[in-house]
Design an enzyme around this catalytic site. Structure first.
Site, short mmCIF file in Angstrom:
data_model
loop_
_atom_site.label_atom_id
_atom_site.label_comp_id
_atom_site.label_asym_id
_atom_site.label_seq_id
_atom_site.Cartn_x
_atom_site.Cartn_y
_atom_site.Cartn_z
N ASP A 155 24.36 -49.04 3.97
CA ASP A 155 23.36 -50.01 4.38
C ASP A 155 23.67 -50.64 5.73
O ASP A 155 24.78 -50.54 6.25
CB ASP A 155 23.28 -51.15 3.36
CG ASP A 155 24.50 -52.08 3.46
OD1 ASP A 155 25.63 -51.57 3.43
OD2 ASP A 155 24.32 -53.30 3.60
N LYS A 197 35.18 -42.27 10.28
CA LYS A 197 35.07 -42.47 11.74
C LYS A 197 36.48 -42.44 12.31
O LYS A 197 37.14 -43.47 12.38
CB LYS A 197 34.44 -43.83 12.05
CG LYS A 197 33.00 -44.01 11.58
CD LYS A 197 32.53 -45.43 11.94
CE LYS A 197 31.18 -45.76 11.37
NZ LYS A 197 30.84 -47.18 11.49
N VAL A 217 26.08 -46.12 10.62
CA VAL A 217 25.25 -45.19 9.85
C VAL A 217 24.69 -45.86 8.60
O VAL A 217 25.30 -46.75 8.03
CB VAL A 217 26.04 -43.91 9.47
CG1 VAL A 217 26.21 -43.00 10.66
CG2 VAL A 217 27.39 -44.24 8.85
N ARG A 277 19.62 -48.33 2.26
CA ARG A 277 20.54 -47.68 1.34
C ARG A 277 19.98 -46.42 0.69
O ARG A 277 20.70 -45.48 0.41
CB ARG A 277 20.93 -48.63 0.20
CG ARG A 277 22.19 -49.38 0.44
CD ARG A 277 22.71 -49.98 -0.86
NE ARG A 277 23.36 -51.25 -0.60
CZ ARG A 277 24.58 -51.37 -0.08
NH1 ARG A 277 25.29 -50.30 0.20
NH2 ARG A 277 25.10 -52.54 0.15
N ASP A 330 32.17 -44.25 0.33
CA ASP A 330 31.08 -43.81 1.20
C ASP A 330 31.60 -43.48 2.59
O ASP A 330 31.31 -42.44 3.15
CB ASP A 330 29.97 -44.88 1.27
CG ASP A 330 30.49 -46.28 1.64
OD1 ASP A 330 31.71 -46.49 1.72
OD2 ASP A 330 29.65 -47.18 1.84
N LYS A 368 29.11 -51.12 -2.96
CA LYS A 368 27.94 -50.44 -3.47
C LYS A 368 27.77 -49.06 -2.82
O LYS A 368 27.12 -48.19 -3.38
CB LYS A 368 26.67 -51.26 -3.14
CG LYS A 368 26.61 -52.61 -3.76
CD LYS A 368 25.29 -53.27 -3.27
CE LYS A 368 25.26 -54.75 -3.60
NZ LYS A 368 24.05 -55.38 -3.02
N GLY A 369 28.32 -48.91 -1.64
CA GLY A 369 27.99 -47.78 -0.77
C GLY A 369 28.12 -46.39 -1.36
O GLY A 369 27.43 -45.47 -0.93
N ASP A 397 36.15 -46.46 7.72
CA ASP A 397 35.91 -46.96 9.07
C ASP A 397 37.28 -47.37 9.64
O ASP A 397 38.00 -46.53 10.18
CB ASP A 397 34.93 -48.13 8.95
CG ASP A 397 34.46 -48.69 10.28
OD1 ASP A 397 34.17 -47.92 11.19
OD2 ASP A 397 34.37 -49.92 10.41
P1 IMP Z 1 36.86 -50.17 6.44
O1 IMP Z 1 37.62 -51.07 5.54
O2 IMP Z 1 36.81 -50.70 7.85
O3 IMP Z 1 37.30 -48.74 6.40
O4 IMP Z 1 35.36 -50.27 6.03
C1 IMP Z 1 34.88 -49.63 4.95
C2 IMP Z 1 33.57 -50.22 4.51
O5 IMP Z 1 32.80 -50.77 5.58
C3 IMP Z 1 32.74 -49.10 3.96
O6 IMP Z 1 33.01 -48.88 2.60
C4 IMP Z 1 31.33 -49.60 4.21
O7 IMP Z 1 30.92 -50.42 3.15
C5 IMP Z 1 31.44 -50.42 5.47
N1 IMP Z 1 31.04 -49.64 6.65
C6 IMP Z 1 31.82 -49.25 7.68
N2 IMP Z 1 31.14 -48.56 8.60
C7 IMP Z 1 29.88 -48.49 8.14
C8 IMP Z 1 28.67 -47.89 8.67
O8 IMP Z 1 28.61 -47.25 9.73
N3 IMP Z 1 27.56 -48.04 7.89
C9 IMP Z 1 27.55 -48.72 6.72
N4 IMP Z 1 28.66 -49.27 6.20
C10 IMP Z 1 29.81 -49.17 6.90
MG MG Z 2 32.00 -49.13 0.95
#
Ligand code: IMP
Ligand code: MG
Length: 174
Positions: free
Chosen positions: A156, A128, A150, A162, A97, A39-40, A100
């Protein structure tokens, strides 16, 4: 309310810059397919798309990478909803969005690449760098941020915050 990390004005200015960059890069493109990752990305995608001059279509995809507890990251990514249209021979830009660990985007890029698009790139509002676990190529990055949780502008914490108009930072434990 969460402390502000990036103000509404700063976000708007950066979104306009990203749109200008994308417009320049896709100037020769007939139609760009924007794939928002739910959703982000819904607010970022809405603002970015309305700034774009290149002809585009909007699609959404939904994946999940976290368990019940938002702070536990298994690294496993699961598809919840796929795009509705075939992307073969299309110019595709995935709109996220936040990157991470990079696991979600890496999974998505691999999945979409297998469908033989003409081109495939990614755009994220936030990244990040300290948390990256996989090497995933992101063509457009709004802001590199420190390792904090964040919220706002689509992001969220357990479905809260959100629709905050700015990017705030919180302590997930509270
Ligand atoms: P990744 O697969 O670890 O890169 O995570 C990506 C997903 O984790 C993003 O699309 C977000 O939905 C969620 N996410 C990671 N860090 C944050 C944060 O600081 N705030 C909110 N959502 C986050
Ligand atoms: Mg996301």
């Amino acid at each position: 309310m969460p402390d502000s990390l990036i103000t509404e004005t700063e976000v708007a200015a950066r979104v306009a810059e990203l749109a200008a960059e994308i417009d320049a890069d896709y100037a020769a493109t007939d139609e760009l397919i924007l794939i928002g990752v739910l959703k982000g990305s819904f607010i970022f995608l809405a603002d970015l798309a309305r700034r774009l001059e290149v002809k585009h279509r909007v699609e959404f995809i939904a994946v999940t990478s976290y368990g019940e507890s938002e702070s536990i990251h298994s690294g496993a990514v699961r598809m919840l909803m796929d795009v509705r249209h075939d992307i073969e021979d299309c110019d595709v830009l995935v709109v996220e969005d936040i990157v991470d660990s990079g696991q979600t985007l890496e999974y998505l890029m691999r999945l979409l690449a297998a469908r033989a698009p003409k081109s495939l790139h990614a755009c994220t509002l936030l990244r990040k760098p300290d948390r990256l676990e996989v090497d995933v190529d992101v063509s457009y990055v709004g802001f590199d941020i420190p390792d904090v949780w964040v919220v706002g502008y689509g992001l969220d914490w357990a479905e809260r915050f959100r629709t905050l108009p700015y990017i705030g930072q919180i302590e997930p434990q509270v």
